[in-house]
Design a protein around this motif. Sequence first.
Motif, PDB file in Angstrom:
ATOM      1  N   LEU A 166       0.828  -1.204   0.000  1.00 37.56           N
ATOM      2  CA  LEU A 166       0.000   0.000   0.000  1.00 37.56           C
ATOM      3  C   LEU A 166       0.864   1.256   0.000  1.00 37.56           C
ATOM      4  O   LEU A 166       2.000   1.249   0.475  1.00 37.56           O
ATOM      5  N   THR A 167       0.285   2.339  -0.514  1.00 33.01           N
ATOM      6  CA  THR A 167       0.963   3.635  -0.525  1.00 33.01           C
ATOM      7  C   THR A 167       0.021   4.680   0.048  1.00 33.01           C
ATOM      8  O   THR A 167      -1.184   4.671  -0.216  1.00 33.01           O
ATOM      9  N   GLY A 168       0.566   5.585   0.871  1.00 34.55           N
ATOM     10  CA  GLY A 168      -0.236   6.666   1.440  1.00 34.55           C
ATOM     11  C   GLY A 168      -1.141   6.243   2.571  1.00 34.55           C
ATOM     12  O   GLY A 168      -2.009   7.012   2.994  1.00 34.55           O
ATOM     13  N   GLN A 169      -0.970   5.047   3.080  1.00 39.23           N
ATOM     14  CA  GLN A 169      -1.739   4.559   4.231  1.00 39.23           C
ATOM     15  C   GLN A 169      -0.948   3.451   4.919  1.00 39.23           C
ATOM     16  O   GLN A 169       0.017   2.923   4.367  1.00 39.23           O
ATOM     17  N   LEU A 170      -1.375   3.125   6.136  1.00 33.59           N
ATOM     18  CA  LEU A 170      -0.680   2.071   6.854  1.00 33.59           C
ATOM     19  C   LEU A 170      -0.861   0.733   6.146  1.00 33.59           C
ATOM     20  O   LEU A 170      -1.955   0.376   5.712  1.00 33.59           O
ATOM     21  N   GLY A 171       0.235   0.000   6.033  1.00 32.69           N
ATOM     22  CA  GLY A 171       0.190  -1.330   5.458  1.00 32.69           C
ATOM     23  C   GLY A 171       0.880  -2.328   6.369  1.00 32.69           C
ATOM     24  O   GLY A 171       1.662  -1.958   7.252  1.00 32.69           O
ATOM     25  N   ARG A 172       0.595  -3.587   6.156  1.00 35.21           N
ATOM     26  CA  ARG A 172       1.218  -4.643   6.951  1.00 35.21           C
ATOM     27  C   ARG A 172       1.574  -5.814   6.052  1.00 35.21           C
ATOM     28  O   ARG A 172       0.778  -6.234   5.200  1.00 35.21           O
ATOM     29  N   LEU A 173       2.769  -6.344   6.223  1.00 35.22           N
ATOM     30  CA  LEU A 173       3.229  -7.514   5.483  1.00 35.22           C
ATOM     31  C   LEU A 173       3.623  -8.602   6.467  1.00 35.22           C
ATOM     32  O   LEU A 173       4.232  -8.329   7.507  1.00 35.22           O
ATOM     33  N   ASP A 174       3.307  -9.836   6.118  1.00 35.74           N
ATOM     34  CA  ASP A 174       3.677 -10.988   6.940  1.00 35.74           C
ATOM     35  C   ASP A 174       5.082 -11.438   6.543  1.00 35.74           C
ATOM     36  O   ASP A 174       5.321 -11.849   5.415  1.00 35.74           O
ATOM     37  N   LEU A 175       6.003 -11.371   7.507  1.00 30.05           N
ATOM     38  CA  LEU A 175       7.392 -11.747   7.235  1.00 30.05           C
ATOM     39  C   LEU A 175       7.759 -13.080   7.879  1.00 30.05           C
ATOM     40  O   LEU A 175       8.941 -13.430   7.948  1.00 30.05           O
ATOM     41  N   SER A 176       6.755 -13.819   8.361  1.00 30.55           N
ATOM     42  CA  SER A 176       7.035 -15.049   9.107  1.00 30.55           C
ATOM     43  C   SER A 176       7.880 -16.042   8.309  1.00 30.55           C
ATOM     44  O   SER A 176       8.757 -16.700   8.862  1.00 30.55           O
ATOM     45  N   GLY A 177       7.613 -16.152   7.039  1.00 30.06           N
ATOM     46  CA  GLY A 177       8.349 -17.125   6.237  1.00 30.06           C
ATOM     47  C   GLY A 177       9.650 -16.608   5.667  1.00 30.06           C
ATOM     48  O   GLY A 177      10.342 -17.352   4.953  1.00 30.06           O
ATOM     49  N   TYR A 178       9.993 -15.372   5.946  1.00 25.88           N
ATOM     50  CA  TYR A 178      11.188 -14.756   5.365  1.00 25.88           C
ATOM     51  C   TYR A 178      12.330 -14.597   6.375  1.00 25.88           C
ATOM     52  O   TYR A 178      13.502 -14.665   5.999  1.00 25.88           O
ATOM     53  N   LEU A 179      11.984 -14.366   7.635  1.00 26.88           N
ATOM     54  CA  LEU A 179      13.019 -14.135   8.641  1.00 26.88           C
ATOM     55  C   LEU A 179      13.523 -15.459   9.204  1.00 26.88           C
ATOM     56  O   LEU A 179      12.843 -16.481   9.166  1.00 26.88           O
ATOM     57  N   LYS A 180      14.710 -15.419   9.771  1.00 23.12           N
ATOM     58  CA  LYS A 180      15.336 -16.613  10.342  1.00 23.12           C
ATOM     59  C   LYS A 180      16.092 -16.214  11.608  1.00 23.12           C
ATOM     60  O   LYS A 180      16.355 -15.033  11.853  1.00 23.12           O
ATOM     61  N   LYS A 181      16.398 -17.194  12.415  1.00 22.19           N
ATOM     62  CA  LYS A 181      17.221 -16.930  13.591  1.00 22.19           C
ATOM     63  C   LYS A 181      18.627 -16.525  13.147  1.00 22.19           C
ATOM     64  O   LYS A 181      19.133 -16.998  12.137  1.00 22.19           O
ATOM     65  N   GLY A 182      19.219 -15.598  13.882  1.00 26.59           N
ATOM     66  CA  GLY A 182      20.527 -15.096  13.501  1.00 26.59           C
ATOM     67  C   GLY A 182      20.407 -13.809  12.716  1.00 26.59           C
ATOM     68  O   GLY A 182      19.508 -12.991  12.935  1.00 26.59           O
ATOM     69  N   GLY A 183      21.306 -13.611  11.731  1.00 30.71           N
ATOM     70  CA  GLY A 183      21.337 -12.379  10.968  1.00 30.71           C
ATOM     71  C   GLY A 183      20.266 -12.302   9.899  1.00 30.71           C
ATOM     72  O   GLY A 183      19.968 -13.298   9.231  1.00 30.71           O
ATOM     73  N   ASN A 184      19.669 -11.100   9.742  1.00 29.02           N
ATOM     74  CA  ASN A 184      18.643 -10.867   8.733  1.00 29.02           C
ATOM     75  C   ASN A 184      18.921  -9.536   8.036  1.00 29.02           C
ATOM     76  O   ASN A 184      19.529  -8.627   8.623  1.00 29.02           O
ATOM     77  N   PHE A 185      18.455  -9.450   6.796  1.00 28.41           N
ATOM     78  CA  PHE A 185      18.717  -8.251   6.005  1.00 28.41           C
ATOM     79  C   PHE A 185      17.438  -7.855   5.262  1.00 28.41           C
ATOM     80  O   PHE A 185      16.923  -8.616   4.436  1.00 28.41           O
ATOM     81  N   LEU A 186      16.929  -6.670   5.595  1.00 26.93           N
ATOM     82  CA  LEU A 186      15.737  -6.124   4.940  1.00 26.93           C
ATOM     83  C   LEU A 186      16.151  -4.983   4.023  1.00 26.93           C
ATOM     84  O   LEU A 186      16.933  -4.116   4.426  1.00 26.93           O
ATOM     85  N   MET A 187      15.615  -4.979   2.806  1.00 26.94           N
ATOM     86  CA  MET A 187      15.847  -3.870   1.891  1.00 26.94           C
ATOM     87  C   MET A 187      14.512  -3.435   1.302  1.00 26.94           C
ATOM     88  O   MET A 187      13.689  -4.264   0.901  1.00 26.94           O
ATOM     89  N   VAL A 188      14.293  -2.115   1.294  1.00 32.96           N
ATOM     90  CA  VAL A 188      13.078  -1.536   0.721  1.00 32.96           C
ATOM     91  C   VAL A 188      13.510  -0.619  -0.424  1.00 32.96           C
ATOM     92  O   VAL A 188      14.378   0.240  -0.235  1.00 32.96           O
ATOM     93  N   THR A 189      12.917  -0.799  -1.593  1.00 30.78           N
ATOM     94  CA  THR A 189      13.314  -0.007  -2.756  1.00 30.78           C
ATOM     95  C   THR A 189      12.190   0.945  -3.148  1.00 30.78           C
ATOM     96  O   THR A 189      10.999   0.623  -3.034  1.00 30.78           O
ATOM     97  N   PHE A 190      12.595   2.136  -3.627  1.00 29.01           N
ATOM     98  CA  PHE A 190      11.649   3.177  -4.041  1.00 29.01           C
ATOM     99  C   PHE A 190      12.121   3.782  -5.360  1.00 29.01           C
ATOM    100  O   PHE A 190      13.323   4.024  -5.539  1.00 29.01           O
TER     101      PHE A 190
END
Length: 410
Positions: free
Chosen positions: A206-230
């Motif tokens: 979503l743009t211009g309003q609150l949004g929520r994404l489920d990251l349960s299947g993407y994150l792992k124990k230990g190091g994690n790296f999130l990148m957001v592109t615009f």
Amino acid sequence: PELCFSDQNIRSLTTKAGDVEHSKGKYLVRNLKPGTSCVINITDDQSRKMQIIVLSKEEAKQAWLFENSDRKEFYMSKSGMYLKGDKVQLFGTDNHFTVIASKTSSAIGGLKDKAGKASLFRQYEVNLEEQKPSITLSPQTPLNGSSWLSTSVTQVTEKNQLNQQFLAKAFELTNTSTIRSAEIIYFSDIKPRFWVNGLKVEQNVLTGQLGRLDLSGYLKKGGNFLMVTFPTEEGKKAFAASISVIYQNFDKVNFYSDSTWLIAERYVRPKMQDYPRVFKTPQILKERVLTNSKSFGVNNYQLVINNYNASKLKDAVIAVDYYGDKASLYNKGFLRADNFNNGNPWRISLNRIDFTEKQPLNVSIYPLSSDKRVYFDNPPSISDNENGLIKHVKIIPYYKTEFQLLPIKK
């Protein structure tokens, strides 16, 4: 009350607290006025004397009978009491303590008997300094604590119009438990794309309003790296986010957008190994207040305890009265208490949640949907429960003091 005694083996029975009638082999005692002065005196046919003290219902509820040095001792007090060795411990919500002890029980050292010699009891009183802890309750929006990061440029030119803005965050998940659920709640002026540990998050953005994404299947124990592109746009476009991870042991950790998130302007998406070499600290913009922000199935509150002096109190209890299905309390990211709503205030002992002064506590209230079958003695309105709100919260101090018991003179 009315009492009846067989006169067998009784030579005499008297009382000043009521009327005594002796007939047909019985003593009938009527019109008694219960209390510590309500005494029935009995002398048996062997000249042995005994006394029966008739207490009121309220006094009986305040009675304490202790084993001390192989003998029983009788005390009365509205406060809680217990013996620890040769010391009597008193605790309660009132800073004024009154203890009434039978004269056959141990005297309390350091306190003056205020009952007088004629009484069958001793009376002790002590006043402690009044403590006035208080609670500040603050509703938390999903992006409370998140900084608003600039994701635009001052001007779009021929040189940068094909570039993109890459916002990145590296973080560790160190809890020994496995991940139960994870999500990111965000607001963006420019339509973003999300990548986690090299994988694109293929969910509705979503743009211009609150949004929520489920990251349960993407994150792992230990190091994690999130990148957001615009895509590159000019102006004062901003992005704010909160990452929340809940473990199987129900501990929780949050990561908020702040100066530890880094940004890069590139034509192609940087690789994870380029972090943080090609990135820089983003510009932090003025905080925004979002109206009509969503709760996403849970309402969060921050509790701040003020004027709490643990050295002068035995404990303090937070009483939370709320609408909803259930509630959870977190301290430093650890689940310390939870509750299923039964219509009564939820009581939380500070001693049991590893509380330290000036440490905010976080409470989550989960709404109760109308299709859930939960019985309440006094049911609130469906709309109140579906909102999941705190109605009232207060803190109740518990005082404590102790005194030495004096040996009984033989």
